[in-house]
Design an enzyme around this catalytic site. Structure first.
Site, PDB file in Angstrom:
ATOM      1  N   LYS A 119      14.703  11.153  38.830  1.00 39.43           N
ATOM      2  CA  LYS A 119      15.107  12.524  39.159  1.00 39.43           C
ATOM      3  C   LYS A 119      16.556  12.536  39.640  1.00 39.43           C
ATOM      4  CE  LYS A 119      13.317  16.399  41.967  1.00 39.43           C
ATOM      5  NZ  LYS A 119      12.245  16.771  42.932  1.00 39.43           N
ATOM      6  N   SER A 172       9.673  20.652  41.581  1.00 36.72           N
ATOM      7  CA  SER A 172      11.010  20.545  41.050  1.00 36.72           C
ATOM      8  C   SER A 172      11.245  19.316  40.176  1.00 36.72           C
ATOM      9  CB  SER A 172      12.021  20.545  42.191  1.00 36.72           C
ATOM     10  OG  SER A 172      11.794  19.448  43.059  1.00 36.72           O
ATOM     11  N   SER A 204       6.602  18.827  44.782  1.00 37.17           N
ATOM     12  CA  SER A 204       7.408  18.646  43.571  1.00 37.17           C
ATOM     13  C   SER A 204       7.076  17.441  42.711  1.00 37.17           C
ATOM     14  CB  SER A 204       8.882  18.585  43.941  1.00 37.17           C
ATOM     15  OG  SER A 204       9.357  19.883  44.145  1.00 37.17           O
TER      16      SER A 204
HETATM   17  N1  GLN Z   1       8.178  24.208  45.248  1.00 37.25           N
HETATM   18  C1  GLN Z   1       8.514  23.840  46.595  1.00 37.25           C
HETATM   19  C2  GLN Z   1       9.827  24.468  46.966  1.00 37.25           C
HETATM   20  O1  GLN Z   1      10.306  25.212  46.205  1.00 37.25           O
HETATM   21  C3  GLN Z   1       8.551  22.348  46.739  1.00 37.25           C
HETATM   22  C4  GLN Z   1       9.802  21.721  46.259  1.00 37.25           C
HETATM   23  C5  GLN Z   1       9.825  20.257  46.449  1.00 37.25           C
HETATM   24  O2  GLN Z   1       8.793  19.642  46.744  1.00 37.25           O
HETATM   25  N2  GLN Z   1      10.999  19.675  46.323  1.00 37.25           N
HETATM   26  O3  GLN Z   1      10.372  24.220  47.984  1.00 37.25           O
END
Ligand code: GLN
Length: 477
Positions: free
Chosen positions: A75, A150, A174
């Site tokens: 990532k 994400s 994410s």
């Molecule tokens: N979807 C969650 C957010 O928008 C989690 C994001 C993540 O785990 N980086 O914050």
């Protein structure tokens, strides 16, 4: 295109000299080049080949490498020396990482070869990879749908067979959510199990690097390599990692106590996802496990608390992108307008969180929002501690629905945030959780989630492996 072998099979074959790391990496680079999902933001073909040559030399010298020649996608919020770490943002587009994240350094030591950096929501803020400044990643099961987020690029790259394993990061879900949407295994380790050194900070008390893979055993192997204490991250846990993936098949459900957290099934949950969870519980019960209904009474506050505390931390962490030290600097005549114009380059979601996060930390509102948020966070943790007195693990859905359409939720942040309803609690409490694919709805994968007490990764892998074997034999889902 040659098919992807599992990470474990690849490493064994390279180690035995049956195939070379160079050939494995070349084949992976071909598959990456043929992908058309916007999963990768950068591909390091030449550097990956050079790394593979070095792995072949080490194997020839007799070194034993846990991930010999295994191609890995990472990532793009995890630093890899000499290359970009964009975080899916214009702000870091010109940035070149001056050092390797600890997780990357450990991958290299184990003989893995990073082939490229994957797409993500800007600064990992999102559940669909649509907030990336470089466009959304497409779901390999249906190109009109999101890959989740994400870590959408990592999940799509693994699901499409470009690489056997990938690193993602989780602040609120994410790794598990994109894993569920793309039909792969996703692991969010215990807070402090993997070093955050070189992971770009979002919510520092939540952030963890996690693993995505096509199988439980591969995910365990990847986590085994990157996990462990690190002097560069004082929040890492000192306990030895141990063998996370060996002999998983020896596990039997008969003495296990599996918790069914009733609040997770009381919400707007897709009927077929509920059915998948029930099928998984049935299989465990048929193997002799005891299924116990438990209550986690503060579950309903999870999303609200997460979106207060995490954005408070984010607003503070993102203050460093001021055009002075990193990445992009907008041209301007004076310092004040330089700051202003530079930070105007953040996308809408990141700006929303910086502003709301600053608000919840501001004098006069701090106690009502941040103070209250951290107090409820502690109660969510206590809910889990109480549950562990009665059960070994909890089984729950990963997401309320399968992958949604690109564009469907992007203009409705609250709808988007509700996608995290089943994943945020594990991050709030710092406990480990795994999502495994468990069936399909209309051609779209469904994920089932297991959560356990701190440092219970091995137990989660054992149960996940049991369910994975079961679904492979076609007896449920
Ligand atoms: N979807 C969650 C957010 O928008 C989690 C994001 C993540 O785990 N980086 O914050």
């Amino acid at each position: 295109m040659s098919p992807t072998l599992s990470a474990i099979a690849t490493a064994a074959s390279v180690q035995r000299g049956e195939t070379s790391a160079v050939d494995v990496v070349d084949a992976a680079l071909e598959r990456v080049a043929a992908l058309d999902l916007n999963a990768f933001l950068s591909v390091r073909a030449e550097a990956a080949r050079a790394d593979a040559v070095e792995v072949d030399r080490r194997v020839a010298r007799g070194e034993s490498l846990a991930l010999a020649g295994v191609p890995v996608a990472v990532k793009d919020n995890i630093a890899l020396k000499g290359g970009p770490t964009t975080c899916g943002s214009r702000l870091l587009e010109p940035h070149v990482s001056p050092y390797d994240a600890t997780a990357i350094a450990r991958l290299k030591t184990a003989g893995a070869v990073v082939v490229g950096k994957t797409n993500l929501d800007e600064f990992a803020m999102g559940s669909s990879t649509e907030s990336s400044a470089f466009g959304p990643t497409r779901n390999p099961h249906d190109r009109d749908r999101v890959a989740g987020g994400s870590s959408g690029g990592s999940a799509a790259a693994v699901a499409a067979g470009a690489v056997p394993v990938a690193l993602g990061s989780s602040t609120g879900g994410s790794v598990r959510q994109p894993a569920a949407f793309c039909g792969v295994v996703g692991v969010k380790p215990t807070y402090g199990r993997v070093s955050r050194y070189g992971l770009v900070a979002f919510g520092s008390s939540f952030d963890q690097i996690g693993a995505l893979a096509t199988s439980v055993e591969d995910a365990a192997r990847l986590l085994e390599v990157v996990a462990g204490s690190d002097p560069s991250d004082a929040t890492t846990r000192p306990e030895p990692v141990g063998e996370l993936g060996a002999d998983l098949d020896a596990w039997r459900p008969h003495a296990a106590r599996i918790g069914w957290p009733k609040e997770y099934f009381a919400t707007a949950l897709d009927a077929e996802i509920r059915g998948a969870c029930e099928a998984a519980l049935d299989r465990l019960a048929a193997g002799g496990a005891e299924i116990v209904e438990v209550s986690l009474p503060h579950t309903e506050y999870g999303v609200a608390v997460y979106y207060i505390v995490a954005i408070a931390e984010a607003s503070s962490n993102l203050a460093r992108y001021d055009g002075v030290r990193y990445g992009f600097r907008a041209p301007a005549d004076d310092l004040q307008s330089m700051y202003f114009r530079t930070r105007a380059a953040f996308g809408a979601e990141v700006k929303r969180r910086i502003m709301l996060g600053t608000y919840v930390l501001s004098a006069g509102y701090y106690e009502a929002f941040y103070g209250k948020g951290t107090a409820v966070r502690a109660r969510i943790s206590t809910d889990f501690d109480t549950a562990w007195e009665r059960v070994d693990v909890l089984l729950a859905p990963t997401t309320p629905t399968p992958a949604f359409k690109i564009g469907e939720k992007i203009d409705d942040p609250l709808e988007m945030y509700l996608n995290d309803i089943y994943t945020v609690s594990a991050n709030l409490a710092g406990i480990p959780a795994v999502s495994i694919p468990y069936g399909m709805i209309d051609g779209l994968p469904i994920g089932v989630q297991l959560m356990g007490p701190p440092l219970s990764e091995r137990r989660l892998f054992e149960i996940a492996r049991f369910l994975e074997r079961d679904i492979a034999s076609g007896s449920s889902g």
